[in-house]
Design a protein around this motif. Structure first.
Motif, PDB file in Angstrom:
ATOM      1  N   THR A 168      25.394  41.753  85.767  1.00  0.00           N
ATOM      2  CA  THR A 168      26.718  41.474  85.169  1.00  0.00           C
ATOM      3  C   THR A 168      27.822  42.130  85.985  1.00  0.00           C
ATOM      4  N   ALA A 169      27.603  43.420  86.328  1.00  0.00           N
ATOM      5  CA  ALA A 169      28.605  44.131  87.122  1.00  0.00           C
ATOM      6  C   ALA A 169      28.773  43.486  88.477  1.00  0.00           C
ATOM      7  N   SER A 170      27.656  43.032  89.066  1.00  0.00           N
ATOM      8  CA  SER A 170      27.723  42.363  90.379  1.00  0.00           C
ATOM      9  C   SER A 170      28.498  41.072  90.282  1.00  0.00           C
ATOM     10  N   SER A 171      28.299  40.363  89.166  1.00  0.00           N
ATOM     11  CA  SER A 171      29.016  39.099  88.979  1.00  0.00           C
ATOM     12  C   SER A 171      30.514  39.336  88.805  1.00  0.00           C
ATOM     13  N   LEU A 172      30.901  40.387  88.052  1.00  0.00           N
ATOM     14  CA  LEU A 172      32.324  40.683  87.851  1.00  0.00           C
ATOM     15  C   LEU A 172      32.982  41.097  89.164  1.00  0.00           C
ATOM     16  N   ALA A 173      32.297  41.927  89.957  1.00  0.00           N
ATOM     17  CA  ALA A 173      32.829  42.353  91.247  1.00  0.00           C
ATOM     18  C   ALA A 173      33.055  41.175  92.148  1.00  0.00           C
ATOM     19  N   ALA A 174      32.131  40.240  92.103  1.00  0.00           N
ATOM     20  CA  ALA A 174      32.271  39.039  92.937  1.00  0.00           C
ATOM     21  C   ALA A 174      33.435  38.198  92.493  1.00  0.00           C
ATOM     22  N   ASP A 175      33.616  38.116  91.125  1.00  0.00           N
ATOM     23  CA  ASP A 175      34.749  37.333  90.597  1.00  0.00           C
ATOM     24  C   ASP A 175      36.092  37.967  91.016  1.00  0.00           C
ATOM     25  N   TYR A 176      36.199  39.318  90.903  1.00  0.00           N
ATOM     26  CA  TYR A 176      37.428  40.000  91.308  1.00  0.00           C
ATOM     27  C   TYR A 176      37.726  39.783  92.790  1.00  0.00           C
ATOM     28  N   ALA A 177      36.689  39.892  93.610  1.00  0.00           N
ATOM     29  CA  ALA A 177      36.872  39.723  95.056  1.00  0.00           C
ATOM     30  C   ALA A 177      37.316  38.314  95.373  1.00  0.00           C
ATOM     31  N   ALA A 178      36.713  37.346  94.653  1.00  0.00           N
ATOM     32  CA  ALA A 178      37.091  35.947  94.878  1.00  0.00           C
ATOM     33  C   ALA A 178      38.548  35.706  94.478  1.00  0.00           C
ATOM     34  N   ALA A 179      38.940  36.345  93.330  1.00  0.00           N
ATOM     35  CA  ALA A 179      40.331  36.175  92.871  1.00  0.00           C
ATOM     36  C   ALA A 179      41.317  36.766  93.871  1.00  0.00           C
TER      37      ALA A 179
END
Length: 240
Positions: free
Chosen positions: A4-15
């Protein structure tokens, strides 16, 4: 790191990548931010308290000199006042009380006794030395006399003070005796008529035996055409 944390970090980086690709690489707010600190103001050093210097008392000699001149009577002993016009001229140059003891720069009156007209001014004109009213005021007086029909050598010309005094206090001078000296002078000159130019001459000639026309200073007549007109009308009435 959890999924979950990895997915959120990826979403923030993508944003962030998306906004960066759009050209937005800074954070903006509506309210301004003071990035620079206000300069510190150095306080001026407090002024030292004013120094007070004790005033030295006047010396007894100076106090006596000031007391002698303040309110001193003018004219000297009346028993020794001159009884002829010629003697008065000598008195005019030598009597200390006429000008608080100063004998320099005095200007003599001029003209014959029993003149048809005596002209009295408060004091000599600035710069007078050998003769009274030797400047612009004398020029104006000469014009007045020509209009009247008299030569300057036919009139008796005198001043209440023997030399120029800055801002004379005429009331004080009159109270100290200068009025009596002036009236005595007029009596010795014995003119048929008298013109007193200015406040000083008007005040000090009060009580004179000769008929007196009291009018503005000659200096004022020089500056004002209206005053010249008033003087001339007054003279016509006075001499009628």
């Amino acid at each position: 790191m959890t999924d979950t944390a990895s997915s959120l970090a990826a979403d923030y980086a993508a944003a962030l990548d998306w906004w960066r690709d759009a050209g937005v690489d800074c954070d903006y707010v509506d309210e301004p931010t003071a990035w620079l600190a206000e300069p510190e103001v150095e306080e001026a050093p407090a002024a030292p308290p004013p120094r007070t210097v004790a005033r030295k008392p006047a010396s007894p000699a100076l106090e006596r000199a000031l007391a002698d001149k303040s309110g001193a009577p003018i004219g000297g002993d009346k028993a020794h006042w001159p009884q002829t016009l010629e003697a008065f001229r000598e008195y005019w140059l030598s009597e200390p009380s006429l000008d608080d003891g100063a004998l320099r720069d005095r200007v003599l009156p001029s003209g014959p006794a029993g003149a048809p007209l005596m002209v009295l001014v408060g004091q000599p004109e600035e710069g007078d030395a050998e003769a009274l009213l030797s400047g612009p005021e004398g020029g104006m007086l000469g014009k007045i006399m020509r209009a009247i029909g008299l030569g300057m050598d036919e009139i008796y010309l005198a001043s209440c003070l023997p030399r120029v005094m800055p801002l004379p206090d005429w009331e004080d001078l009159a109270a100290r005796g200068l009025g009596e000296v002036t009236r005595h002078h007029i009596a010795l000159a014995a003119p048929k008529r008298l013109i007193a130019f200015g406040k000083g001459a008007a005040l000090l000639s009060e009580g004179a035996d000769s008929p007196v026309l009291r009018t503005s200073q000659i200096e004022t007549l020089i500056r004002s055409g209206e005053r010249k007109k008033r003087f001339w009308n007054a003279w016509l009435e006075f001499s009628a």
